[in-house]
Structure formats: C-alpha cells, structure tokens
Design a protein around this motif. Structure first.
Motif, PDB file in Angstrom:
ATOM      1  N   PRO A 112       0.799  -1.218   0.000  1.00 45.11           N
ATOM      2  CA  PRO A 112       0.000   0.000   0.000  1.00 45.11           C
ATOM      3  C   PRO A 112       0.843   1.285   0.000  1.00 45.11           C
ATOM      4  O   PRO A 112       0.263   2.368   0.031  1.00 45.11           O
ATOM      5  CB  PRO A 112      -0.775  -0.117   1.310  1.00 45.11           C
ATOM      6  N   GLY A 113       2.156   1.157  -0.060  1.00 44.49           N
ATOM      7  CA  GLY A 113       3.004   2.339   0.034  1.00 44.49           C
ATOM      8  C   GLY A 113       2.733   3.369  -1.042  1.00 44.49           C
ATOM      9  O   GLY A 113       2.865   4.569  -0.829  1.00 44.49           O
ATOM     10  N   LEU A 114       2.341   2.888  -2.204  1.00 37.86           N
ATOM     11  CA  LEU A 114       2.112   3.791  -3.333  1.00 37.86           C
ATOM     12  C   LEU A 114       1.082   4.867  -2.995  1.00 37.86           C
ATOM     13  O   LEU A 114       1.228   6.028  -3.361  1.00 37.86           O
ATOM     14  CB  LEU A 114       1.658   2.974  -4.544  1.00 37.86           C
ATOM     15  N   GLU A 115       0.069   4.472  -2.257  1.00 34.81           N
ATOM     16  CA  GLU A 115      -1.014   5.415  -1.936  1.00 34.81           C
ATOM     17  C   GLU A 115      -0.556   6.502  -0.970  1.00 34.81           C
ATOM     18  O   GLU A 115      -1.192   7.540  -0.858  1.00 34.81           O
ATOM     19  CB  GLU A 115      -2.196   4.654  -1.318  1.00 34.81           C
ATOM     20  N   GLN A 116       0.546   6.266  -0.270  1.00 36.32           N
ATOM     21  CA  GLN A 116       1.015   7.239   0.715  1.00 36.32           C
ATOM     22  C   GLN A 116       1.924   8.302   0.102  1.00 36.32           C
ATOM     23  O   GLN A 116       2.300   9.248   0.780  1.00 36.32           O
ATOM     24  CB  GLN A 116       1.774   6.525   1.825  1.00 36.32           C
ATOM     25  N   LEU A 117       2.258   8.116  -1.156  1.00 34.40           N
ATOM     26  CA  LEU A 117       3.189   9.061  -1.778  1.00 34.40           C
ATOM     27  C   LEU A 117       2.442  10.241  -2.374  1.00 34.40           C
ATOM     28  O   LEU A 117       1.336  10.100  -2.878  1.00 34.40           O
ATOM     29  CB  LEU A 117       3.974   8.359  -2.891  1.00 34.40           C
ATOM     30  N   PRO A 118       3.076  11.408  -2.347  1.00 32.63           N
ATOM     31  CA  PRO A 118       2.463  12.557  -3.019  1.00 32.63           C
ATOM     32  C   PRO A 118       2.485  12.327  -4.525  1.00 32.63           C
ATOM     33  O   PRO A 118       3.308  11.555  -5.019  1.00 32.63           O
ATOM     34  CB  PRO A 118       3.377  13.724  -2.624  1.00 32.63           C
ATOM     35  N   PRO A 119       1.590  12.961  -5.253  1.00 27.81           N
ATOM     36  CA  PRO A 119       1.601  12.795  -6.706  1.00 27.81           C
ATOM     37  C   PRO A 119       2.904  13.304  -7.299  1.00 27.81           C
ATOM     38  O   PRO A 119       3.562  14.177  -6.735  1.00 27.81           O
ATOM     39  CB  PRO A 119       0.410  13.646  -7.181  1.00 27.81           C
ATOM     40  N   THR A 178      10.728  11.562  -1.432  1.00 29.08           N
ATOM     41  CA  THR A 178      11.347  11.842  -0.142  1.00 29.08           C
ATOM     42  C   THR A 178      10.699  10.985   0.936  1.00 29.08           C
ATOM     43  O   THR A 178       9.467  10.916   1.036  1.00 29.08           O
ATOM     44  CB  THR A 178      11.173  13.340   0.204  1.00 29.08           C
ATOM     45  N   ILE A 179      11.544  10.359   1.741  1.00 26.09           N
ATOM     46  CA  ILE A 179      11.057   9.449   2.776  1.00 26.09           C
ATOM     47  C   ILE A 179      10.495  10.229   3.964  1.00 26.09           C
ATOM     48  O   ILE A 179      11.108  11.177   4.445  1.00 26.09           O
ATOM     49  CB  ILE A 179      12.200   8.537   3.273  1.00 26.09           C
TER      50      ILE A 179
END
Ligand code: FES
Length: 107
Positions: A56-63, A90-91
C-alpha cells in the motif's frame, strides 16, 4: 526511523533504515544496493533511479510533478502504474515498511 524493504528482481529483499528527508535513491545507494544507478546525481535528468512502489506504500506518496512524469517515459524498464523515480520521492515516517521493487534494468 522508517524502514524500507528493497526487493530485487530475483525476489530477495533487503530491509534498511532510511533517514527522514532522504530520497529512495539516496537510501538505496547509502546501503550499497545496486538496483538503482542515479547517473544524474538525483537531479531528475536520467531515469536510472526508476523503481516500482508496491501497495500500500504507493497510496502514501504525493503525486509526481511534471518533471518526474516526463522523465519516467525515458526509463529503460517498462513504466507501470507503480513507477516512480527514486530521486524524486522523499522518505517520511509514514513510509515505514514501504516495499520498493527494483526494475529489471536501468539502462
Ligand atoms: S537519479 Fe537521475 S533521474 Fe533520478
């Protein structure tokens, strides 16, 4: 300190600690991982830091911004819905546990 899981093309994984504020590219290189190259030094000019961010990490990233969007089209491996450039992400603390898959090739 968040941990990232880097998955190689053979399915093996390495879990590493990441500094908040560092990029995925910096984190991989700092830990001696070879799935990314970063030929332009993280300036979003080469696409040799292409990675796939698994759910699910993808959903947590900004566009992604326009430069990343454009440069991803130059990646050597297929661009997928999960594709990002490692130098452009950026982490943050909330990325703890994110799985980053290396693509088949960077050149
Ligand atoms: S290191 Fe060159 S585009 Fe990311």
């Amino acid at each position: 300190m968040p941990k990232l899981v880097f998955r190689n093309t053979d399915g093996s994984e390495q879990t590493v600690e990441a500094n908040v504020g560092a990029s995925i590219l910096q984190t991989a290189l700092n830990n001696g991982l070879t799935g990314v190259l970063g030929d332009c030094g993280g300036a979003c000019q080469c696409a040799t830091c292409h990675v796939y961010i698994l759910e699910p990490g993808l959903e947590q990233l900004p566009p992604m911004d326009g430069m990343e969007e454009e440069m991803l089209d130059c990646a050597a491996s297929p661009r997928l819905a999960q594709s990002r450039l490692g130098c452009c992400v950026t982490i943050r603390d909330e990325h703890d546990g994110m799985v980053v898959q290396f693509p088949p090739t960077q050149v």
